[in-house]
Design a protein around this motif. Sequence first.
Motif, PDB file in Angstrom:
ATOM      1  N   THR A  39      -0.693   8.803  11.089  1.00  0.00           N
ATOM      2  CA  THR A  39      -1.194   7.461  11.327  1.00  0.00           C
ATOM      3  C   THR A  39      -1.169   7.221  12.831  1.00  0.00           C
ATOM      4  O   THR A  39      -0.235   7.628  13.520  1.00  0.00           O
ATOM      5  CB  THR A  39      -0.348   6.392  10.601  1.00  0.00           C
ATOM      6  N   CYS A  92      -3.926   0.164  12.498  1.00  0.00           N
ATOM      7  CA  CYS A  92      -3.368   1.480  12.251  1.00  0.00           C
ATOM      8  C   CYS A  92      -4.396   2.259  11.440  1.00  0.00           C
ATOM      9  O   CYS A  92      -4.982   1.727  10.492  1.00  0.00           O
ATOM     10  CB  CYS A  92      -2.060   1.335  11.478  1.00  0.00           C
ATOM     11  N   ALA A  98      -1.787  -3.375   8.287  1.00  0.00           N
ATOM     12  CA  ALA A  98      -0.481  -2.996   7.746  1.00  0.00           C
ATOM     13  C   ALA A  98      -0.302  -1.478   7.817  1.00  0.00           C
ATOM     14  O   ALA A  98      -1.117  -0.735   7.273  1.00  0.00           O
ATOM     15  CB  ALA A  98      -0.355  -3.464   6.305  1.00  0.00           C
ATOM     16  N   ARG A  99       0.737  -1.032   8.500  1.00  0.00           N
ATOM     17  CA  ARG A  99       1.017   0.408   8.584  1.00  0.00           C
ATOM     18  C   ARG A  99       1.229   1.004   7.199  1.00  0.00           C
ATOM     19  O   ARG A  99       0.824   2.124   6.934  1.00  0.00           O
ATOM     20  CB  ARG A  99       2.269   0.655   9.421  1.00  0.00           C
ATOM     21  N   SER A 100       1.871   0.239   6.318  1.00  0.00           N
ATOM     22  CA  SER A 100       2.133   0.739   4.973  1.00  0.00           C
ATOM     23  C   SER A 100       0.835   1.045   4.233  1.00  0.00           C
ATOM     24  O   SER A 100       0.753   2.014   3.480  1.00  0.00           O
ATOM     25  CB  SER A 100       2.976  -0.260   4.174  1.00  0.00           C
ATOM     26  N   GLN A 101      -0.195   0.244   4.450  1.00  0.00           N
ATOM     27  CA  GLN A 101      -1.481   0.488   3.789  1.00  0.00           C
ATOM     28  C   GLN A 101      -2.168   1.719   4.373  1.00  0.00           C
ATOM     29  O   GLN A 101      -2.771   2.505   3.646  1.00  0.00           O
ATOM     30  CB  GLN A 101      -2.402  -0.727   3.913  1.00  0.00           C
ATOM     31  N   GLU A 124      -1.790   9.093   1.994  1.00  0.00           N
ATOM     32  CA  GLU A 124      -1.228   9.754   0.821  1.00  0.00           C
ATOM     33  C   GLU A 124      -2.285   9.910  -0.271  1.00  0.00           C
ATOM     34  O   GLU A 124      -2.378  10.963  -0.915  1.00  0.00           O
ATOM     35  CB  GLU A 124      -0.042   8.964   0.273  1.00  0.00           C
ATOM     36  N   ARG A 153      -0.577   4.296   5.593  1.00  0.00           N
ATOM     37  CA  ARG A 153       0.157   5.424   5.013  1.00  0.00           C
ATOM     38  C   ARG A 153      -0.263   5.668   3.572  1.00  0.00           C
ATOM     39  O   ARG A 153      -0.380   6.819   3.140  1.00  0.00           O
ATOM     40  CB  ARG A 153       1.665   5.189   5.108  1.00  0.00           C
ATOM     41  N   ALA A 154      -0.512   4.602   2.813  1.00  0.00           N
ATOM     42  CA  ALA A 154      -0.974   4.747   1.427  1.00  0.00           C
ATOM     43  C   ALA A 154      -2.359   5.393   1.394  1.00  0.00           C
ATOM     44  O   ALA A 154      -2.641   6.229   0.522  1.00  0.00           O
ATOM     45  CB  ALA A 154      -1.001   3.387   0.736  1.00  0.00           C
ATOM     46  N   GLU A 206       3.544   9.415  11.009  1.00  0.00           N
ATOM     47  CA  GLU A 206       4.327   8.865   9.923  1.00  0.00           C
ATOM     48  C   GLU A 206       3.802   9.268   8.564  1.00  0.00           C
ATOM     49  O   GLU A 206       4.433   9.002   7.570  1.00  0.00           O
ATOM     50  CB  GLU A 206       4.325   7.342   9.991  1.00  0.00           C
ATOM     51  N   ARG A 232      -6.436  -0.518   9.407  1.00  0.00           N
ATOM     52  CA  ARG A 232      -5.614  -1.449   8.627  1.00  0.00           C
ATOM     53  C   ARG A 232      -4.659  -2.174   9.547  1.00  0.00           C
ATOM     54  O   ARG A 232      -4.174  -1.614  10.515  1.00  0.00           O
ATOM     55  CB  ARG A 232      -4.779  -0.693   7.589  1.00  0.00           C
TER      56      ARG A 232
END
Length: 57
Positions: free
Chosen positions: A20, A27, A42-45, A51, A47-48, A5, A40
């Motif tokens: 990820t 994750c 949170a998957r969003s974290q 990035e 990914r951050a 992702e 983490r």
Amino acid sequence: MAQQEGPERTRHGQEHLTTTNEQGRFCVARCTCGWRGPARRARSQARADAEGHATAG
């Protein structure tokens, strides 16, 4: 299972391909250069983190 992702970026002529991967409840972001982010929830974290690694100079 592993998920791909993360963002894909190029930095200073070296290709940094990030993904990820889920490990239980966590994750983790990883890069083809060998870098690994912290686990983490949170998957969003994650990914951050990926990035941020890909764009860091």
